[in-house]
Design a protein around this motif. Structure first.
Motif, PDB file in Angstrom:
ATOM      1  N   THR A 143       0.713  -0.922   0.173  1.00 27.02           N
ATOM      2  CA  THR A 143      -0.084   0.347   0.459  1.00 27.02           C
ATOM      3  C   THR A 143       0.866   1.252   0.020  1.00 27.02           C
ATOM      4  OG1 THR A 143      -1.793  -1.472   1.145  1.00 27.02           O
ATOM      5  CG2 THR A 143      -1.556   1.172   0.971  1.00 27.02           C
ATOM      6  N   LEU A 195       3.383   1.784  -1.298  1.00 26.73           N
ATOM      7  CA  LEU A 195       3.524   2.383  -2.523  1.00 26.73           C
ATOM      8  C   LEU A 195       2.384   2.432  -3.829  1.00 26.73           C
ATOM      9  CD1 LEU A 195       5.648  -1.334  -3.636  1.00 26.73           C
ATOM     10  CD2 LEU A 195       6.651   0.471  -2.984  1.00 26.73           C
ATOM     11  N   ASN A 196       2.137   2.178  -3.268  1.00 28.31           N
ATOM     12  CA  ASN A 196       0.153   3.176  -4.139  1.00 28.31           C
ATOM     13  C   ASN A 196      -1.250   3.079  -2.930  1.00 28.31           C
ATOM     14  OD1 ASN A 196      -1.288   3.761  -6.071  1.00 28.31           O
ATOM     15  ND2 ASN A 196      -2.220   1.894  -6.668  1.00 28.31           N
ATOM     16  N   GLU A 205      -3.273   5.256  -3.374  1.00 29.13           N
ATOM     17  CA  GLU A 205      -4.578   5.101  -3.862  1.00 29.13           C
ATOM     18  C   GLU A 205      -5.198   4.082  -4.142  1.00 29.13           C
ATOM     19  OE1 GLU A 205      -1.637   6.741  -4.090  1.00 29.13           O
ATOM     20  OE2 GLU A 205      -1.876   9.036  -3.822  1.00 29.13           O
ATOM     21  N   SER A 206      -4.923   3.211  -4.261  1.00 30.27           N
ATOM     22  CA  SER A 206      -5.638   2.200  -4.901  1.00 30.27           C
ATOM     23  C   SER A 206      -6.563   1.279  -3.053  1.00 30.27           C
ATOM     24  CB  SER A 206      -4.403   1.076  -4.753  1.00 30.27           C
ATOM     25  OG  SER A 206      -3.781   0.708  -3.096  1.00 30.27           O
ATOM     26  N   GLY A 208      -4.689   2.228   2.789  1.00 27.78           N
ATOM     27  CA  GLY A 208      -3.850   3.546   2.753  1.00 27.78           C
ATOM     28  C   GLY A 208      -4.733   4.760   3.058  1.00 27.78           C
TER      29      GLY A 208
END
Length: 384
Positions: free
Chosen positions: A222, A224-225, A227-228, A234
Motif C-alpha cells: 500500500t 507503494l500505491n 490510492e489503491s 492506505g
C-alpha cells in the motif's frame, strides 16, 4: 549511616563536579522537544490536559530524573551490566512467546500485574550495550573483517527473529539497523558493508512476499500505491499527507488542525503526531522541531567522540543511532516515503515505554560524557 557521613564534603564535591559535567544544554533541548509534544497533545485533546498531555509531562519528568541519575553511574558499571541486560532482554522476549499478552493481534507484552512490560524496548538498549562491550575487547583487525563477525551477527539476529515473530516489524527493524550501525562504527570493512547492502536489497522482495504477515505485506504494498485502497490500508498515509500539505508555510494555527481535531488523522497522538504539528504550525514549525532533533543528534555524537574508552564511544554512538532511526523512520512514514510500521517520533509522541527507553539511552550518553576519562578494562578474551 549518620548525617555527617551523608554530607561529607568530599562526597558532596564529587557529586557537584559530576552534575556540572552533564551537558545541560543537551538536556534543555530534550525538554523543548518534550514540551512541544505536550503542547500538541494538549491541542489534539481539544485544549485539555487529559488524557495525554499531563501524563506525557509527568512521565518525561520522571524519565528525565532517571537520566540524570544514570549519568552519574560509572562506565565500568554499565560495562559490567552490558551482557546481563542483553541476556535479560532475551529471556523476557522468550517469556513473551510463552505467556505474553495478546493485543490487536500481536503478542508483545508481559503483564507483571503493576505494569505491562514490552521486552523488545529493553533489547534496544541491550543490543547497543552488548555490541559495545564485545567490540571493546576486539582488535581493530578482527573488527574490520574476520570470523569474529559471526558473534555480533548472532547477537543481532536472535532478538530480531523473536521480535519479528511477535509480530513487530518496526521494532525488529530498529534493533537490526541499530546493531548494524554499531558494527559499522566499530570498523567493519567497506567491502562487507557494500556486500551487505546488495544482499539486503536482494532479500527484500522474498522477505515481503514469503516472510511478512499478510497485514504487514499489505502495508508495504500500500505504501507503494496508497490510492489503491484509500479507505482501508492506505487511509493512514493519505490522511497524513493531507495534514502535511494543508499546513502550508505557517500552518492553520494552534488547535485549528482539521485533520486531527475532527479525528480524520489516525493515531494522531502517537505515530502521526508530526503530521498534526505540520498541520497546525506548517513548514516553519516542522523545520524548527527537526532542528531541535538535529541538535540532539549532533551533541550526542560529539559526546561519543570525547570518551576515552571504546565501550563508551560505541555505546553513545549506538544510542544516537537508535534515536536517529526513530526520527528518520517516523518522518519518512508520515510523509509517505516508508511503510507504516508503528515507529513513534521520540519525545514528541505519547507513550511511556519508548520515552523510557530513549531517556535511559541518553543516560548512557551523559555517563560517557561525565566519566569520559574513566578507563574501562576487559579480560583477555573478546567476550569477557
Amino acid at each position: 549511616m549518620t548525617v555527617s557521613a551523608l554530607t561529607r564534603p568530599g562526597e558532596r564535591d564529587r557529586l557537584v563536579v559530576k552534575l556540572s559535567e552533564i551537558d545541560w544544554f543537551f538536556c534543555l533541548v530534550l525538554c523543548l522537544i518534550a514540551g512541544a509534544g505536550a503542547l500538541m497533545l494538549f491541542s489534539i485533546a481539544g485544549s485539555s490536559w487529559e488524557p495525554w498531555a499531563a501524563k506525557h509531562l509527568i512521565r518525561f519528568g520522571l524519565c528525565f530524573a532517571l537520566m540524570v541519575v544514570l549519568a552519574l553511574v560509572d562506565l565500568r558499571v554499565w560495562f559490567a551490566l552490558a551482557y546481563p541486560i542483553y541476556g535479560l532482554g532475551l529471556v523476557l522476549l522468550v517469556a513473551v512467546e510463552a505467556v505474553g499478552d495478546v493485543s490487536m493481534g500481536a503478542q508483545r507484552w508481559l503483564n507483571l500485574g503493576f505494569v505491562r512490560l514490552q521486552p523488545s524496548e529493553i533489547m534496544k538498549i541491550g543490543i547497543v550495550l552488548a555490541l559495545a562491550r564485545f567490540y571493546h575487547g576486539l582488535s581493530g583487525k578482527n573488527a574490520h573483517l574476520s570470523w569474529w563477525l559471526l558473534i555480533p551477527a548472532i547477537l543481532i539476529a536472535v532478538p530480531v527473529a523473536l521480535v519479528m515473530h511477535q509480530p513487530d516489524l518496526g521494532t525488529a527493524m530498529l534493533i537490526a539497523l541499530t546493531g548494524v550501525a554499531v558494527v559499522i562504527m566499530a570498523g567493519l570493512s567497506w567491502r562487507v558493508i557494500l556486500a551487505g547492502v546488495v544482499a539486503a536489497a536482494m532479500a527484500i522482495p522474498p522477505l515481503v512476499m514469503f516472510v511478512l504477515h499478510d497485514y504487514q505485506r499489505k502495508r508495504v504494498l500500500t505504501f507503494l500505491n496508497p490510492e489503491s485502497d484509500p479507505s482501508g490500508s492506505g487511509y493512514h498515509i493519505l490522511q497524513s499527507k493531507i495534514a502535511l500539505g494543508s499546513g502550508g508555510l505557517l500552518g492553520k494555527g494552534y488547535g485549528l488542525g482539521s485533520q486531527s481535531q475532527l479525528n480524520f488523522l489516525p493515531e494522531k497522538q502517537t505515530d502521526f503526531i508530526f503530521a498534526t504539528l505540520a498541520e497546525e504550525f506548517g513548514f516553519v514549525g516542522c523545520v524548527t522541531v527537526l532542528a531541535l532533533y538535529a541538535a540532539v543528534i549532533f551533541m550526542a555524537l560529539r559526546t561519543s567522540y570525547v570518551g576515552h574508552s571504546h565501550f563508551g564511544r560505541l555505546g553513545a554512538a549506538g544510542v544516537t543511532a537508535t534515536f536517529t532511526l526513530y526520527v528518520l523512520i517516523n518522518g519518512a512514514m508520515v510523509m509517505g516515503m516508508a511503510p507504516v510500521v508503528g515507529v513513534p517520533m521520540p519525545l514528541l509522541s505519547y507513550g511511556g515505554t519508548v520515552l523510557l527507553t530513549v531517556m535511559i539511552g541518553f543516560g548512557l550518553v551523559q555517563a560517557v560524557r561525565v566519566h569520559r576519562y574513566s578507563e574501562v578494562t576487559s579480560g583477555k578474551g573478546a567476550l569477557l
